[in-house]
Design an enzyme around this catalytic site. Structure first.
Site, PDB file in Angstrom:
ATOM      1  N   ALA A   1       4.652  -3.984   9.374  1.00 30.60           N
ATOM      2  CA  ALA A   1       3.818  -2.811   9.092  1.00 30.60           C
ATOM      3  C   ALA A   1       3.227  -2.334  10.418  1.00 30.60           C
ATOM      4  O   ALA A   1       2.117  -2.721  10.801  1.00 30.60           O
ATOM      5  CB  ALA A   1       2.718  -3.167   8.097  1.00 30.60           C
TER       6      ALA A   1
ATOM      7  N   ALA B   1      -5.618  -1.885  12.944  1.00 33.76           N
ATOM      8  CA  ALA B   1      -4.635  -2.770  12.319  1.00 33.76           C
ATOM      9  C   ALA B   1      -4.483  -2.408  10.848  1.00 33.76           C
ATOM     10  O   ALA B   1      -4.980  -1.371  10.389  1.00 33.76           O
ATOM     11  CB  ALA B   1      -5.046  -4.237  12.480  1.00 33.76           C
ATOM     12  N   ASN B   2      -3.787  -3.252  10.112  1.00 37.50           N
ATOM     13  CA  ASN B   2      -3.628  -3.084   8.668  1.00 37.50           C
ATOM     14  C   ASN B   2      -3.663  -4.456   8.003  1.00 37.50           C
ATOM     15  O   ASN B   2      -3.838  -5.477   8.674  1.00 37.50           O
ATOM     16  CB  ASN B   2      -2.333  -2.328   8.341  1.00 37.50           C
ATOM     17  CG  ASN B   2      -1.117  -3.034   8.899  1.00 37.50           C
ATOM     18  OD1 ASN B   2      -0.819  -4.170   8.542  1.00 37.50           O
ATOM     19  ND2 ASN B   2      -0.398  -2.357   9.805  1.00 37.50           N
ATOM     20  N   ARG B   3      -3.481  -4.487   6.680  1.00 38.42           N
ATOM     21  CA  ARG B   3      -3.677  -5.716   5.928  1.00 38.42           C
ATOM     22  C   ARG B   3      -2.410  -6.559   5.775  1.00 38.42           C
ATOM     23  O   ARG B   3      -2.399  -7.519   5.002  1.00 38.42           O
ATOM     24  CB  ARG B   3      -4.223  -5.382   4.536  1.00 38.42           C
ATOM     25  CG  ARG B   3      -5.556  -4.653   4.555  1.00 38.42           C
ATOM     26  CD  ARG B   3      -6.017  -4.353   3.133  1.00 38.42           C
ATOM     27  NE  ARG B   3      -7.202  -3.500   3.126  1.00 38.42           N
ATOM     28  CZ  ARG B   3      -8.449  -3.936   3.232  1.00 38.42           C
ATOM     29  NH1 ARG B   3      -8.673  -5.235   3.381  1.00 38.42           N
ATOM     30  NH2 ARG B   3      -9.461  -3.099   3.211  1.00 38.42           N
ATOM     31  N   SER B   4      -1.346  -6.241   6.469  1.00 37.55           N
ATOM     32  CA  SER B   4      -0.106  -7.002   6.313  1.00 37.55           C
ATOM     33  C   SER B   4      -0.312  -8.472   6.682  1.00 37.55           C
ATOM     34  O   SER B   4      -0.886  -8.792   7.725  1.00 37.55           O
ATOM     35  CB  SER B   4       0.995  -6.409   7.192  1.00 37.55           C
ATOM     36  OG  SER B   4       2.148  -7.220   7.158  1.00 37.55           O
TER      37      SER B   4
END
Length: 413
Positions: free
Chosen positions: A282, A216-219
């Site tokens: 994102a 995942a990412n930090r969005s």
């Protein structure tokens, strides 16, 4: 969010009045007009010349200004505004508001308004804790008056400290933006997207590794959700396709919750046709080729598992180059940590978007997961950099840009 809004600022006679000069500057930077009223004692702390120079508007002081009163000026002044802000709000002015006194221009305008009011109290801690002030504040809150602050800290008086410091300009600005976001009457404005269908993607995607782990990412989804909210406020029929987020679903918006990039693409394509697609999510570039159905365990030798990654579908390129149902306007996002403009231009060419909203997401910026954003709009004809602003305000300004683009005649190609 604040572009084109009219914020009537009532400045009362407290030492914290000097801080509102910074507030005026910030409001003007964001496109708001800021007419002002100085109470009788306010000019002991800030001069009309300074306030007028910063606001770019006449400074109002006298209830019996014959030029204005020929048109019932105190009423028109308060009703022409979208929002009234009292900063600092002294104990005296709070008492007048709570008990319906109207003996000067500030209190009369506040009594005569039919618009929302936000106050930023500022006074000595003992005045703030006085039972009379507490009763007056309870009355104002019950009347629907919004309140920001006060803060705890040192007072102007030597040796005095406690709760009573006026909230800082940045916090008051955030409260003003929140007031516009909470009040449909404040943010509706012209329905510039009435009759349009808009698809917005938001948040991250989660690509499973096993039943408990994922890529995942930090969005946070704040920017995409703010765009969906702004589009709906502008009259559009909005479908929001959102990855896993903790921010609430926007009111008045059809929200489809998804986990993975493949699910997001499927939901977006199922939502076509549309006039506009804003691809703010994102999306993870890769996923595990074959996610495990069981939790991966550490091997005896401690070696990490080998994860074979494959490329995820490119949602922006798929929609931007859709053969049959491409929206008239496709807006992409480019989140970069370096070479922002170069990468955005490359993405614009490769993805078939009409323009790209590029932003620097380096850790130092605090954009990923934060409340503010600094973006650059990149088009085939050039680019423009917007100043740092809240994500709500970016969304509002982006909606205006989208509406202007849709108003242009379509090319014959």
């Amino acid at each position: 969010m604040l572009a084109g809004k009219r914020v009537l600022l009532v400045i009362s006679g407290g030492i914290a009045a000097y801080k509102v000069l910074e507030l005026i500057r910030r409001l003007r930077e964001r496109g708001a007009s800021v007419p002002t009223i100085l109470s009788g004692a306010a000019d002991q702390f800030v001069t009309p010349l300074t306030v007028g120079a910063l606001s770019g508007e006449p400074v109002h002081r006298d209830l019996f200004d014959l030029t204005r009163e020929s048109d019932i000026g105190h009423i028109r002044l308060s009703r022409d505004a979208d929002l009234l802000v009292v900063a600092p709000a002294t104990a005296d002015l709070i008492a007048k508001m709570a008990n319906g006194h109207a003996d000067d221009l500030a209190s009369t305008a506040l009594m005569a308004t039919d618009k929302p009011v936000l106050i930023a109290p500022a006074m000595n801690p003992r005045m703030w804790s006085n039972p009379a002030t507490r009763r007056n504040m309870d009355l104002l809150r019950a009347d629907g008056i919004r309140v920001v602050g006060p803060n705890v800290g040192e007072m102007a008086e030597r040796g005095e400290a406690g709760e009573g410091r006026m909230a800082e300009p940045a916090r008051i600005l955030a409260a003003i933006e929140a007031a516009f976001a909470a009040e449909p009457a404040l943010i509706s404005g012209p329905k510039v997207l009435a009759g349009r269908r808009v698809i917005v993607t938001s948040g991250p995607t989660h690509e499973p590794i096993d039943p408990v782990r994922y890529l995942a990412n930090r969005s946070s989804g704040r920017q995409g959700h703010a765009i969906a909210t702004a589009c709906a406020a502008a009259g559009a029929d909005v479908t929001l396709v959102s990855g896993p987020v903790t921010v609430p679903d926007p009111a008045g918006v059809r929200t489809i919750a998804v986990e993975t990039a493949s699910q997001m693409l499927e939901a977006v394509e199922a939502s076509l046709p549309a006039d506009v697609a804003v691809m703010a999510a994102a999306v993870a570039d890769w996923r595990v080729a074959s996610a495990s159905e069981r939790k991966l365990k550490k091997p005896a030798d401690g070696a990490p598992p080998v994860l074979e990654l494959v490329e995820n579908p490119d949602i922006l390129a798929t929609i931007g180059r859709h053969h049959t149902l491409r929206p008239r306007l496709v807006v992409g996002f480019a989140a970069e940590t370096d070479d922002l403009l170069e990468n955005a231009l490359s993405k614009l060419a490769r993805k078939g978007a009409d323009f790209i909203v590029a932003n620097d997401v380096s850790p130092a910026t605090g954009v990923m997961g934060g409340e503010a954003n600094t973006v650059r709009i990149v088009t085939p004809d050039g680019n423009e950099e917007w100043p740092k602003m809240s994500k709500i305000e970016v969304a509002d300004r982006l909606v205006a840009r989208i509406a202007a683009s849709l108003d242009k005649p379509e090319s014959g190609s």
